[in-house]
Design a protein around this motif. Structure first.
Motif, PDB file in Angstrom:
ATOM      1  N   VAL A   1       0.819  -1.223   0.000  1.00  0.00           N
ATOM      2  CA  VAL A   1       0.000   0.000   0.000  1.00  0.00           C
ATOM      3  C   VAL A   1       0.849   1.268   0.000  1.00  0.00           C
ATOM      4  CG1 VAL A   1      -2.057  -1.030   1.055  1.00  0.00           C
ATOM      5  CG2 VAL A   1      -0.239  -0.064   2.523  1.00  0.00           C
ATOM      6  N   GLY A   2       2.142   1.130   0.309  1.00  0.00           N
ATOM      7  CA  GLY A   2       2.959   2.350   0.349  1.00  0.00           C
ATOM      8  C   GLY A   2       4.447   2.046   0.371  1.00  0.00           C
ATOM      9  N   VAL A   3       5.227   3.077   0.077  1.00  0.00           N
ATOM     10  CA  VAL A   3       6.690   2.998   0.175  1.00  0.00           C
ATOM     11  C   VAL A   3       7.134   4.200   1.000  1.00  0.00           C
ATOM     12  CG1 VAL A   3       8.881   2.964  -1.076  1.00  0.00           C
ATOM     13  CG2 VAL A   3       6.849   1.880  -2.078  1.00  0.00           C
ATOM     14  N   GLN A   4       7.954   3.927   2.015  1.00  0.00           N
ATOM     15  CA  GLN A   4       8.380   5.015   2.886  1.00  0.00           C
ATOM     16  C   GLN A   4       9.564   5.794   2.323  1.00  0.00           C
ATOM     17  OE1 GLN A   4       9.036   4.412   7.134  1.00  0.00           O
ATOM     18  NE2 GLN A   4       8.186   2.390   6.835  1.00  0.00           N
ATOM     19  N   ALA A   5       9.620   7.049   2.718  1.00  0.00           N
ATOM     20  CA  ALA A   5      10.847   7.825   2.486  1.00  0.00           C
ATOM     21  C   ALA A   5      11.823   7.416   3.584  1.00  0.00           C
ATOM     22  CB  ALA A   5      10.540   9.307   2.562  1.00  0.00           C
ATOM     23  N   PRO A   6      13.132   7.524   3.343  1.00  0.00           N
ATOM     24  CA  PRO A   6      14.084   7.108   4.375  1.00  0.00           C
ATOM     25  C   PRO A   6      13.841   7.897   5.671  1.00  0.00           C
ATOM     26  CG  PRO A   6      15.207   7.604   2.324  1.00  0.00           C
ATOM     27  CD  PRO A   6      13.802   8.023   2.146  1.00  0.00           C
ATOM     28  N   SER A   7      13.945   7.215   6.760  1.00  0.00           N
ATOM     29  CA  SER A   7      13.704   7.868   8.038  1.00  0.00           C
ATOM     30  C   SER A   7      14.509   7.164   9.109  1.00  0.00           C
ATOM     31  CB  SER A   7      12.215   7.804   8.362  1.00  0.00           C
ATOM     32  OG  SER A   7      12.008   7.857   9.752  1.00  0.00           O
ATOM     33  N   VAL A   8      15.094   7.930  10.018  1.00  0.00           N
ATOM     34  CA  VAL A   8      15.848   7.272  11.080  1.00  0.00           C
ATOM     35  C   VAL A   8      14.933   6.752  12.161  1.00  0.00           C
ATOM     36  CG1 VAL A   8      18.092   8.369  10.843  1.00  0.00           C
ATOM     37  CG2 VAL A   8      16.300   9.512  12.146  1.00  0.00           C
ATOM     38  N   VAL A   9      13.750   7.346  12.272  1.00  0.00           N
ATOM     39  CA  VAL A   9      12.869   6.956  13.371  1.00  0.00           C
ATOM     40  C   VAL A   9      12.254   5.596  13.133  1.00  0.00           C
ATOM     41  CG1 VAL A   9      10.928   7.665  14.793  1.00  0.00           C
ATOM     42  CG2 VAL A   9      12.385   9.390  13.759  1.00  0.00           C
ATOM     43  N   SER A  10      11.799   5.363  11.886  1.00  0.00           N
ATOM     44  CA  SER A  10      11.099   4.099  11.657  1.00  0.00           C
ATOM     45  C   SER A  10      12.042   2.968  11.267  1.00  0.00           C
ATOM     46  CB  SER A  10      10.034   4.292  10.576  1.00  0.00           C
ATOM     47  OG  SER A  10      10.637   4.724   9.390  1.00  0.00           O
ATOM     48  N   GLY A  11      13.280   3.319  10.936  1.00  0.00           N
ATOM     49  CA  GLY A  11      14.239   2.269  10.638  1.00  0.00           C
ATOM     50  C   GLY A  11      13.965   1.603   9.307  1.00  0.00           C
TER      51      GLY A  11
END
Lengths: 439, 247
Positions: A217-227
């Protein structure tokens, strides 16, 4: 003398001995450069962390551990006891290998009933695993780590699509980044949306492969919080967990060590919730607690660098005092002349003080300017092509704002003024006749 | 005639206790507007000390200096500074110029200190330079001038703010006689226009030109005589341009 004339005279006097002026400015430059750079990197890091956590939301996110005998669960988890090699006695009971105590189903039920806790946001910590995932496009197999997320206050920085929906019965997955989409055989993140990813569990007894298709359903942008973990929704998690624990006795199936939930952060403070949890023998930790720890670590490191910057500045201040003392000495007769022509003590003092402040201004402004140039260059290099921060477009190593740069310049100018007090007083106190007789 | 400076019982002691040295001992003196006064004495006689006290550059150990009847020791510092910048002009033996500044900047300095408007400063400085005949040197560095030219710049600087009194400390001391004559001529021309002239010198020829000669020895006035001033010799070679009234 009028102020403008004093300013011009001071500037003129600085230009009289260019080498000395330049060397003094250079000393201040170094101090200013250090301080501006450290304060800019502090601003960069903290605004990055703020951005990340603001984008993430999660103000109401709280994670819970059972309090253990030796204090609390988190202490046990973060302790280094497992790395020291000291043999640890098996104490039996409900502790897992990390020393965490199991949370009982009764505790979970009570948490759900706590005022402030959003009832259907409680994730009971039954985390599933998967043998591998397989692309339905290129049939490549991958071993992902999986993550569950409450999705009421948490907002992920999405590259494409949207976050998983825990209320949906459909199995859903969100890819951690675009690289996953391309590895799974799709052109880009957008193309992967709506496609199916197969979650495969290999039954440990029958060796049968059980497949759970899930919708991307989605692709995340890079993030340090969600790993870098894949986020699956509770519907998929429940199905996988059922298979994962198929051969376990019923009471083991229900054993959980951590639960997560959201609380109504608009009405309740994190401390209120933590106090309530404490009564249930649970310890709560919020996202802010974690971010706070990270930030205070960075602050401490940067604080040390700032101290070095000020030490460099202290050396520069001595340079200013020295320069001005020499200047007063050299200009003794000139001071005598100006005094005999009716220039007051205050004005003489001021003309030397302005000289110091000008030195401070030029040194600090040039230092800050050099820092800005270097920092901006560093930022662009870091984000360019395969730069080391290419995956974090929003992270600037250094961040310059008027609010960080101007106080540095003003502080240094004030310090320069303080440094000028001794020589300027010396000049202003000179007796005109003695000064005129001075050879 | 109106008295411009009065000195009552003026004593100046340098040093303390055993090392105390009285440079001036109970000096009484009145100087009138428009006078040309030579203070003559050997070095160490106290003549420079007297001039410094008259010019309010120093404070007396005892006694009073009255400027236009007002006790200077009771004035506020700001007023003394204002008095010096607006009413007094100084010419020093050693010139005391900022060697790396231009002639114009050196002449401008008293106007800057007196907070004269920027726009009128240059005009007045150029007028003063014209009076001493150095308007073509305005842009030159002060260091590149000859001794006589330097002293003329000093005079321009002394008169730029239209002072009532000019204090000159050995104005010809560092100059050869021909150049010295030019300087003397300039000073007395100013005196004829009503500026009070107080010259400290040990040069008897210069003293002869003054309307009044005060002789000092050992910190005391030993004689104070008015005389018919000898007209200053005009330098034969180059004529100094006639002073025009400044606007």
């Amino acid at each position: 003398m009028k102020f403008l004339d004093l300013l011009k005279t001071a500037n003129h006097n600085l230009l009289r001995n260019k080498t000395r002026t330049i060397l003094t400015i250079l000393a201040i430059f170094i101090g200013s450069f250090c301080i501006t750079t450290t304060s800019a990197s502090q601003a960069g890091i903290s605004s990055f962390l703020d951005d990340q956590s603001a984008a993430f939301g999660g103000e109401g996110l709280i994670q819970m551990y059972a309090k253990s005998d030796d204090g609390n669960g988190i202490a046990a988890m973060s302790s280094f006891s497992s790395y020291t090699g000291t043999p640890k006695k098996y104490t039996g009971g409900d502790k897992n290998e990390q020393g965490l105590t199991a949370i009982t189903p009764e505790q979970i039920e009570k948490v759900k009933e706590l005022p402030g806790i959003i009832k259907d946001s409680v994730l009971d910590g039954k985390f599933s695993t998967v043998t591998y995932v397989e692309s339905t496009k290129n049939h490549e197999k991958f071993a992902p780590s999986l993550n569950l997320m409450t999705n009421d206050s948490v907002h992920f920085d999405m590259l494409a699509g949207k976050m998983i929906d825990n209320k949906s019965d459909e199995s859903q997955v969100v890819l951690p980044n675009e690289e996953w989409a391309t590895e799974l055989g799709y052109k880009d993140a957008d193309e992967a949306l709506g496609k199916t990813l197969d979650f495969v569990w290999s039954d440990p007894v029958t060796k049968e492969l059980i497949t759970f298709p899930a919708k991307i359903v989605g692709v995340q942008a890079p993030s340090v919080v969600s790993g870098g973990a894949m986020v699956i929704n509770t519907a998929l998690n429940a199905k996988l967990y059922e298979e994962n624990t198929k051969y376990l006795p019923a009471e083991e199936k229900d054993k959980v060590y951590t639960i997560a939930a959201e609380f109504d952060y608009k009405k309740y403070s994190a401390d209120d919730i933590k106090a309530e949890l404490d009564k249930l023998d649970l310890t709560g930790i919020t996202l802010n607690d974690i971010m706070g720890q990270i930030k205070s670590f960075f602050d401490a490191v940067i604080g040390i660098f700032t101290i070095f910057g000020y030490i460099a500045l202290l050396a520069a201040v001595i340079g200013i005092v020295n320069t001005l003392l020499m200047s007063v000495q050299e200009r003794t007769r000139e001071i005598g002349l100006m005094k005999s022509l009716g220039m007051g003590r205050g004005k003489i003092f001021l003309s030397f003080a302005i000289e110091a402040v000008l030195l401070g201004f030029w040194g600090s402004a040039l230092g800050a300017g050099a820092s800005i140039l270097l920092g901006t260059w560093l930022n662009s290099v870091a984000h360019q092509g395969d730069g080391f921060l290419q995956n974090f477009p929003s992270f600037n190593i250094v961040e310059y704002t008027p609010a960080t740069v101007i106080p540095v310049i003003i502080t240094i100018m004030v310090i320069a003024f303080v440094a000028s007090v001794l020589p300027a007083r010396k000049a202003s106190k000179k007796d005109p006749i003695t000064a005129l007789r001075y050879e | 005639m109106k008295e411009i400076i009065e000195v009552r019982n003026l004593t100046k002691v340098y040093g303390k206790k055993a090392a105390a040295f009285s440079a001036l001992k109970s000096v009484n003196l009145k100087i009138y507007e428009g006078e040309s006064v030579a203070i003559v004495g050997k070095s160490g006689s106290g003549k420079s000390t007297l001039m410094h006290l008259l010019a309010l550059l120093d404070t007396p150990t005892q006694g009073q200096v009255l400027i236009d009847g007002e006790n200077a020791s009771k004035m506020k510092k700001r007023k003394v500074n204002k008095l010096r910048s607006n009413r007094f002009g100084f010419v020093f033996q050693q010139f005391f110029m900022n060697p790396n500044d231009t002639v114009l900047e050196n002449v401008l300095l008293p106007l800057k200190i007196a907070k004269v408007k920027r726009s009128t400063r240059k005009k007045r400085a150029m007028t003063a330079l014209k009076i001493v005949g150095l308007e073509d040197k305005a842009k030159n560095k002060a260091n590149n001038l000859s001794g006589g030219q330097k002293q003329r710049v000093c005079i321009a600087r002394a008169i730029v703010n239209s002072p009532k009194i000019i204090f000159a400390d050995e104005p010809t001391g560092n100059l050869d006689s021909a150049t010295g004559d030019k300087i003397t001529d300039l000073l007395f021309r100013l005196n004829q226009k009503g500026v009070t002239l107080i010259i400290v010198t040990h040069d008897e020829d210069l003293a002869k030109l003054c309307g009044r000669v005060i002789r000092i020895s050992d910190g005391k006035i030993i004689s104070d005589k008015r005389q018919r001033a000898v007209a200053p010799r005009r330098p034969a070679a180059k004529k100094v341009p006639v002073a025009r009234k400044r606007g």
